[in-house]
Structures are given as structure tokens and as C-alpha cells.
Design a protein around this motif. Structure first.
Motif, mmCIF file in Angstrom:
data_model
loop_
_atom_site.group_PDB
_atom_site.id
_atom_site.type_symbol
_atom_site.label_atom_id
_atom_site.label_comp_id
_atom_site.label_asym_id
_atom_site.label_seq_id
_atom_site.Cartn_x
_atom_site.Cartn_y
_atom_site.Cartn_z
ATOM 1 N N UNK A 26 0.818 -1.213 0.000
ATOM 2 C CA UNK A 26 0.000 0.000 0.000
ATOM 3 C C UNK A 26 0.851 1.262 0.000
ATOM 4 N N UNK A 27 0.364 2.274 -0.686
ATOM 5 C CA UNK A 27 0.896 3.623 -0.558
ATOM 6 C C UNK A 27 -0.268 4.468 -0.060
ATOM 7 N N UNK A 53 -2.098 -5.001 -10.701
ATOM 8 C CA UNK A 53 -2.213 -6.432 -10.973
ATOM 9 C C UNK A 53 -1.166 -7.261 -10.250
ATOM 10 N N UNK A 54 -0.247 -6.585 -9.573
ATOM 11 C CA UNK A 54 0.776 -7.273 -8.779
ATOM 12 C C UNK A 54 0.503 -7.159 -7.276
ATOM 13 N N UNK A 55 -0.667 -6.640 -6.912
ATOM 14 C CA UNK A 55 -1.009 -6.553 -5.495
ATOM 15 C C UNK A 55 -0.681 -5.228 -4.848
ATOM 16 N N UNK A 56 -0.760 -4.138 -5.590
ATOM 17 C CA UNK A 56 -0.447 -2.803 -5.078
ATOM 18 C C UNK A 56 -1.684 -1.914 -5.120
ATOM 19 N N UNK A 57 -1.857 -1.137 -4.053
ATOM 20 C CA UNK A 57 -2.954 -0.167 -3.988
ATOM 21 C C UNK A 57 -2.440 1.167 -3.482
ATOM 22 N N UNK A 58 -2.958 2.238 -4.055
ATOM 23 C CA UNK A 58 -2.829 3.577 -3.491
ATOM 24 C C UNK A 58 -4.129 3.802 -2.731
ATOM 25 N N UNK A 59 -4.044 4.323 -1.518
ATOM 26 C CA UNK A 59 -5.224 4.672 -0.728
ATOM 27 C C UNK A 59 -5.160 6.164 -0.440
ATOM 28 N N UNK A 130 4.559 4.089 2.733
ATOM 29 C CA UNK A 130 4.625 2.803 2.050
ATOM 30 C C UNK A 130 4.470 1.701 3.096
ATOM 31 N N UNK A 131 3.536 0.788 2.839
ATOM 32 C CA UNK A 131 3.234 -0.305 3.758
ATOM 33 C C UNK A 131 3.477 -1.617 3.015
ATOM 34 N N UNK A 132 4.227 -2.534 3.631
ATOM 35 C CA UNK A 132 4.515 -3.801 2.956
ATOM 36 C C UNK A 132 3.331 -4.766 3.037
ATOM 37 N N UNK A 133 3.463 -5.906 2.404
ATOM 38 C CA UNK A 133 2.355 -6.863 2.308
ATOM 39 C C UNK A 133 2.017 -7.529 3.641
ATOM 40 N N UNK A 134 2.838 -7.314 4.655
ATOM 41 C CA UNK A 134 2.557 -7.854 5.997
ATOM 42 C C UNK A 134 1.951 -6.788 6.916
ATOM 43 N N UNK A 135 1.724 -5.597 6.347
ATOM 44 C CA UNK A 135 1.109 -4.523 7.111
ATOM 45 C C UNK A 135 2.088 -3.666 7.900
ATOM 46 N N UNK A 136 3.383 -3.831 7.633
ATOM 47 C CA UNK A 136 4.392 -3.035 8.326
ATOM 48 C C UNK A 136 4.646 -1.737 7.556
ATOM 49 N N UNK A 137 4.704 -0.636 8.283
ATOM 50 C CA UNK A 137 4.999 0.652 7.654
ATOM 51 C C UNK A 137 6.494 0.664 7.338
ATOM 52 N N UNK A 138 6.814 0.757 6.060
ATOM 53 C CA UNK A 138 8.194 0.657 5.597
ATOM 54 C C UNK A 138 8.887 2.011 5.595
ATOM 55 N N UNK A 139 8.190 3.028 5.071
ATOM 56 C CA UNK A 139 8.850 4.320 4.898
ATOM 57 C C UNK A 139 7.827 5.433 4.754
ATOM 58 N N UNK A 140 8.232 6.620 5.185
ATOM 59 C CA UNK A 140 7.451 7.846 4.992
ATOM 60 C C UNK A 140 8.168 8.682 3.938
ATOM 61 N N UNK A 141 7.360 9.325 3.093
ATOM 62 C CA UNK A 141 7.901 10.201 2.065
ATOM 63 C C UNK A 141 7.306 11.585 2.243
ATOM 64 N N UNK A 154 8.536 0.585 -4.267
ATOM 65 C CA UNK A 154 7.318 -0.210 -4.446
ATOM 66 C C UNK A 154 7.674 -1.543 -5.093
ATOM 67 N N UNK A 155 8.482 -1.495 -6.137
ATOM 68 C CA UNK A 155 8.888 -2.726 -6.824
ATOM 69 C C UNK A 155 9.576 -3.701 -5.879
ATOM 70 N N UNK A 156 10.443 -3.195 -5.003
ATOM 71 C CA UNK A 156 11.112 -4.056 -4.011
ATOM 72 C C UNK A 156 10.104 -4.746 -3.111
ATOM 73 N N UNK A 157 9.076 -4.006 -2.686
ATOM 74 C CA UNK A 157 8.067 -4.568 -1.791
ATOM 75 C C UNK A 157 7.170 -5.590 -2.504
ATOM 76 N N UNK A 158 7.045 -5.451 -3.805
ATOM 77 C CA UNK A 158 6.164 -6.353 -4.565
ATOM 78 C C UNK A 158 6.809 -7.699 -4.874
ATOM 79 N N UNK A 159 8.113 -7.827 -4.661
ATOM 80 C CA UNK A 159 8.779 -9.107 -4.901
ATOM 81 C C UNK A 159 8.158 -10.160 -3.980
ATOM 82 N N UNK A 160 7.634 -11.202 -4.577
ATOM 83 C CA UNK A 160 7.043 -12.294 -3.802
ATOM 84 C C UNK A 160 5.586 -12.092 -3.433
#
Length: 162
Positions: A26-27, A53-59, A130-141, A154-160
């Protein structure tokens, strides 16, 4: 409480829980229609289209706390976003992101990804988390960080994911 336990209201006024975004990247962005950073909507939509289509959403969470740059109601905000930027990513009801009435989601985000000099404060529109697929807040911009500058993260977080 995890990221997925927060209840939020969609821009159409329906209550929902963020659990629907579990296992997604998520962003999360506090937005405004009358801000110098409003043109970032275009790049946010582009990111969403490229990675959805890779599991990413902007909210998007409209906020009127910074120089009253989001004065309209939810239907007006929704219309503005659709007409001017073709926004198709999820938008939510206008909320507070700071102060005594700050939405718990943004308290969680700000606490888990601090700003400059360790500050929890959200200082302006278009602060991005930016929030990873486990719900952890990764970074603030910062608001000045253009969405396309976040693409690599985002691409790094989408791996896997998926």
C-alpha cells in the motif's frame, strides 16, 4: 492493533476495515484538491495502474487541515478526482491526520514511520506512507517526493507478493 484492524469510511460513506488490503503493498497518502502538490494525483494513478495487478494499492485520504486546501465534501472531492485525474484507486472520506481528532490509522502510520528529525507530525498534504504486504509501515515520504520517485521502493516490496 495491526494496520488491518483500522476501520475507515469510503468516500461514498460506507464503513470498511483495512483487512481487505491484507497481503497487498500500500501507498497511503493524505490528499487535497487545492494544493500545490495536487498534480501528484496523476503520478499516483499511474503507479496504481502499473502495479495493481501485482497486489499494489494507493489509498487516498483527503484532509482539510493544511491551509483548508480540501474544503469540499466527499462527493465533490470524488468528482474532482475522477474528472481531473481519472482516479480509480480507493479514496476515503475526509479525515484529520494530526491533532486531537487525528484518525487512528494516521497516528499508527506517523508513529511507525517518523519524519525529519524523528518527528511524528504530518506536516502537509501528500505525505506518503509505504506499507509492505505484511502490514508493516516501511517508509514515509515527504510531500515534495514525487510518486514516481517511490517506484523502485514499491517494486522491491512487490517481490514475492501474489
Amino acid at each position: 492493533m495491526t494496520m488491518y484492524d483500522y476501520e475507515v469510511q469510503t468516500i461514498k460513506g460506507e464503513m470498511t476495515i483495512l483487512k481487505q488490503f491484507e497481503n497487498k503493498v500500500l501507498l497511503i497518502v493524505n490528499t487535497a484538491s487545492n494544493c500545490g502538490f495536487t498534480p501528484q494525483y496523476k503520478e499516483l494513478q499511474q503507479l496504481y495502474e502499473e502495479f495493481k495487478n501485482r497486489g499494489f494499492f494507493v489509498l487516498g485520504f483527503p484532509c482539510n487541515q493544511f491551509n483548508e486546501q480540501e474544503p469540499g465534501g466527499n462527493s465533490e472531492i470524488e468528482r474532482f478526482c475522477e474528472m481531473n485525474y481519472g482516479i480509480s484507486f480507493p479514496m476515503f472520506s475526509k479525515i484529520d491526520v494530526k491533532g486531537k481528532n487525528a484518525h487512528p490509522l494516521f497516528i499508527h502510520l506517523a508513529t511507525n514511520a517518523r519524519g525529519v528529525l524523528g518527528s511524528k507530525a504530518i506536516k502537509w498534504n501528500f505525505t506518503k506512507f509505504l506499507v509492505d504486504s505484511k502490514g508493516q509501515v516501511v517508509k514515509r515520504y515527504s510531500p515534495s517526493t514525487k510518486p514516481n520517485q517511490i517506484k523502485q521502493d514499491i517494486e522491491k516490496q512487490l517481490i514475492g507478493v501474489l
